[in-house]
Design an enzyme around this catalytic site. Structure first.
Site, PDB file in Angstrom:
ATOM      1  N   GLU A   1      -9.834   5.099   1.450  1.00 29.68           N
ATOM      2  CA  GLU A   1      -8.548   5.511   2.037  1.00 29.68           C
ATOM      3  C   GLU A   1      -7.395   4.660   1.518  1.00 29.68           C
ATOM      4  OE1 GLU A   1      -9.177   4.543   6.128  1.00 29.68           O
ATOM      5  OE2 GLU A   1     -10.359   6.310   6.562  1.00 29.68           O
TER       6      GLU A   1
ATOM      7  N   ARG B   1       9.971  -4.020   4.750  1.00 27.91           N
ATOM      8  CA  ARG B   1       8.882  -4.957   4.468  1.00 27.91           C
ATOM      9  C   ARG B   1       9.344  -6.410   4.362  1.00 27.91           C
ATOM     10  NH1 ARG B   1       6.322  -5.236   0.499  1.00 27.91           N
ATOM     11  NH2 ARG B   1       4.357  -5.874   1.423  1.00 27.91           N
TER      12      ARG B   1
ATOM     13  N   TYR C   1       7.421  -8.380   7.238  1.00 26.12           N
ATOM     14  CA  TYR C   1       6.233  -9.136   6.789  1.00 26.12           C
ATOM     15  C   TYR C   1       6.598 -10.351   5.937  1.00 26.12           C
ATOM     16  CZ  TYR C   1       4.277  -4.402   7.559  1.00 26.12           C
ATOM     17  OH  TYR C   1       3.944  -3.171   8.052  1.00 26.12           O
TER      18      TYR C   1
ATOM     19  N   CYS D   1      23.841  -4.779  11.214  1.00 28.48           N
ATOM     20  CA  CYS D   1      24.274  -5.894  12.061  1.00 28.48           C
ATOM     21  C   CYS D   1      23.083  -6.679  12.591  1.00 28.48           C
ATOM     22  CB  CYS D   1      25.108  -5.365  13.213  1.00 28.48           C
ATOM     23  SG  CYS D   1      26.429  -4.309  12.642  1.00 28.48           S
TER      24      CYS D   1
HETATM   25  C1  LIG Z   1      -3.077   1.957   6.808  1.00 28.21           C
HETATM   26  C2  LIG Z   1      -4.469   2.420   6.668  1.00 28.21           C
HETATM   27  C3  LIG Z   1      -5.014   2.666   5.400  1.00 28.21           C
HETATM   28  C4  LIG Z   1      -4.248   2.400   4.131  1.00 28.21           C
HETATM   29  O1  LIG Z   1      -3.956   1.058   3.935  1.00 28.21           O
HETATM   30  P1  LIG Z   1      -3.387   0.595   2.527  1.00 28.21           P
HETATM   31  O2  LIG Z   1      -3.286  -0.852   2.654  1.00 28.21           O
HETATM   32  O3  LIG Z   1      -2.058   1.254   2.367  1.00 28.21           O
HETATM   33  O4  LIG Z   1      -4.364   1.038   1.492  1.00 28.21           O
HETATM   34  C5  LIG Z   1      -6.291   3.161   5.326  1.00 28.21           C
HETATM   35  N1  LIG Z   1      -7.022   3.399   6.438  1.00 28.21           N
HETATM   36  C6  LIG Z   1      -6.545   3.172   7.675  1.00 28.21           C
HETATM   37  C7  LIG Z   1      -7.393   3.467   8.847  1.00 28.21           C
HETATM   38  C8  LIG Z   1      -5.265   2.684   7.833  1.00 28.21           C
HETATM   39  O5  LIG Z   1      -4.776   2.450   9.059  1.00 28.21           O
END
Ligand SMILES: *Cc1c(COP(=O)(O)O)cnc(C)c1O
Length: 420
Positions: free
Chosen positions: A274, A313, A317, A343
């Site tokens: 993912e 970001r 972060y 602001c």
């Molecule tokens: C955010 C997320 C991702 C993707 O994360 P990346 O760091 O962008 O690759 C994949 N799986 C789940 C469950 C997430 O919450």
């Protein structure tokens, strides 16, 4: 320097187009994405897992622009969604729901119904309470929901605390120690069918060790679950592969895929990855214009027309994003804070950054802005969200128009009889 955004004759390009040409037509601030880079990155990850049955399910939250998602799903990419809105977007982009997985710690009844109606591949279930709700909603429709539990292997991904998700103290998933009981409960329910195991330990992970550690634990769990009679066909290894913002040296797609296949490839599972950031992050830049150069005391500021509302970001972060002038850099450098008009003192894109001397109307490109850029943008301070542009070769298209003022008040009303 990225292939997607090369400097030619001193001028920054997006693929074969001078960035200045796009800005002349579209204005600033603007996000510019490279279609070729998006496709190349999907292809590289797909190839990295080619030794085993697998799917790449793009984490749409990183960049949910329809044209970006379409670029990926048109190549056979699946989608990882985390809300009903993302599921809707993934379908609007032409994605095939049988290639969607749905993660998320707070799925509502309506979202579960929507995913059941769409016919997604798998729910990544994040609590036993959620499991029971999915079972009940599926029963009401007379269907059986394919589920896996998102299991927390309790491994530290060595990344920013806000994007660490696999520790036992995080809100995500279920602790690995409780997995066997949770799967036993799932097995006893009539309207869910266990199909796999999922994990996702965090984001912007630039070393392989935590990923391999986590998957070793997940591997033991898969074996234990199979011994208990569960069918584990799908193994979702999550996302989180990091990219180079500054000097990070993340593993390549091939190293990443190779390490995963070496750890869990022999289980005979269909692997799901993912990735979000890795696909979109370095396929996009954010371009803004310098409005003013000023200094207060010893601090020099470049005030630009982009802000934390466009790219949060750095603020959220403490993230570093590389910045360079779009045109030929002027001679001489200065240490500046690159700040927006909002602001808030937290409204900066860079602090104490050495950059070539900047003057009013200069264009600045913020690199690595393709993921968690526009997707996290807001209208705070009455700001119109930026335009988005997709480039391929020497052609481009505006794939989301800049907000207009009318967009800022859409859905609002003034109930005169309550006010008078
Ligand atoms: C955010 C997320 C991702 C993707 O994360 P990346 O760091 O962008 O690759 C994949 N799986 C789940 C469950 C997430 O919450």
């Amino acid at each position: 320097m990225s292939e997607a955004f090369p400097r030619r004759n001193g001028r920054l390009h997006a693929e074969a187009l001078p960035v200045e040409r796009i800005v002349e037509a579209v204005g600033t601030p603007v996000f510019i994405y490279s279609a070729s880079e998006l496709a190349a990155r999907y292809d590289a990850l797909d190839a990295a897992f080619s030794a085993v049955p697998h799917s790449i399910c793009y984490a749409i939250k990183a960049n949910m622009n329809l044209a970006v998602v379409r670029t990926l799903v048109a190549r056979g990419c699946g989608v990882d969604v985390t809300s009903g809105g993302e599921l809707f977007r993934a379908q609007q982009a032409g994605g095939d729901p049988s290639q969607f997985v749905y993660s998320g710690v707070g799925k509502t009844d309506a979202e579960i119904d929507q995913a059941l109606a769409a016919g997604i591949r798998m729910f990544n279930v994040e609590s036993r309470a959620e499991l029971r709700v999915i079972d009940a909603r599926a029963a009401q429709r007379g269907v059986v929901a394919p589920v896996s539990f998102r299991v927390n292997p309790d491994v530290d991904p060595q990344t920013h605390p806000y994007i660490s998700t696999g520790l036992s103290s995080s809100k995500f998933g279920i602790p690995i120690a409780e997995a066997v009981d949770a799967y036993a409960e799932a097995k006893a329910l009539e309207h869910v069918r266990v199909v796999g195991v999922a994990c996702h330990i965090g984001s912007q992970i630039v070393v392989l060790d935590p990923i391999v550690d986590a998957l070793q634990r997940i591997r033991d769990l898969v074996i234990e679950l199979r011994e208990a009679g569960h069918t584990i066909e799908l193994l979702d290894v999550g996302g989180g592969l990091g990219i180079t913002y500054d000097r990070e040296r993340p593993p390549s797609a091939a190293e990443y895929g190779g390490a995963i296949v070496a750890t869990v490839g022999d289980l005979g599972c269909h692997l799901i990855a993912e990735p979000g950031r890795w696909i979109a992050g370095n396929a996009g830049i954010f371009v803004a214009r310098v409005l003013y150069s000023k200094h207060n005391g010893d601090t020099h500021f470049a005030v630009i027309d982009g802000a934390m509302t466009d790219l949060i970001r750095p603020t959220l972060y403490q993230a570093y994003q590389r910045i360079e002038p779009v045109g030929p850099p002027r001679a001489g450098t200065r240490v500046v804070d690159v700040v927006g008009p909002v602001c808030e003192s937290a409204d900066f894109l860079a602090q104490q950054r050495e950059l070539p001397i900047l003057e009013r109307d200069d264009l600045l490109a913020v690199h690595s802005a393709g993921a968690y850029g526009f997707a996290m943008s807001s209208n705070y301070n009455g700001r119109c969200r930026a335009a988005e542009v997709l480039v391929k070769g020497d052609r481009y298209e505006v794939v989301r128009t800049r907000d207009r003022f009318e967009d800022l008040i859409r859905g609002e009303s003034i109930p005169e009889d309550l006010i008078r």
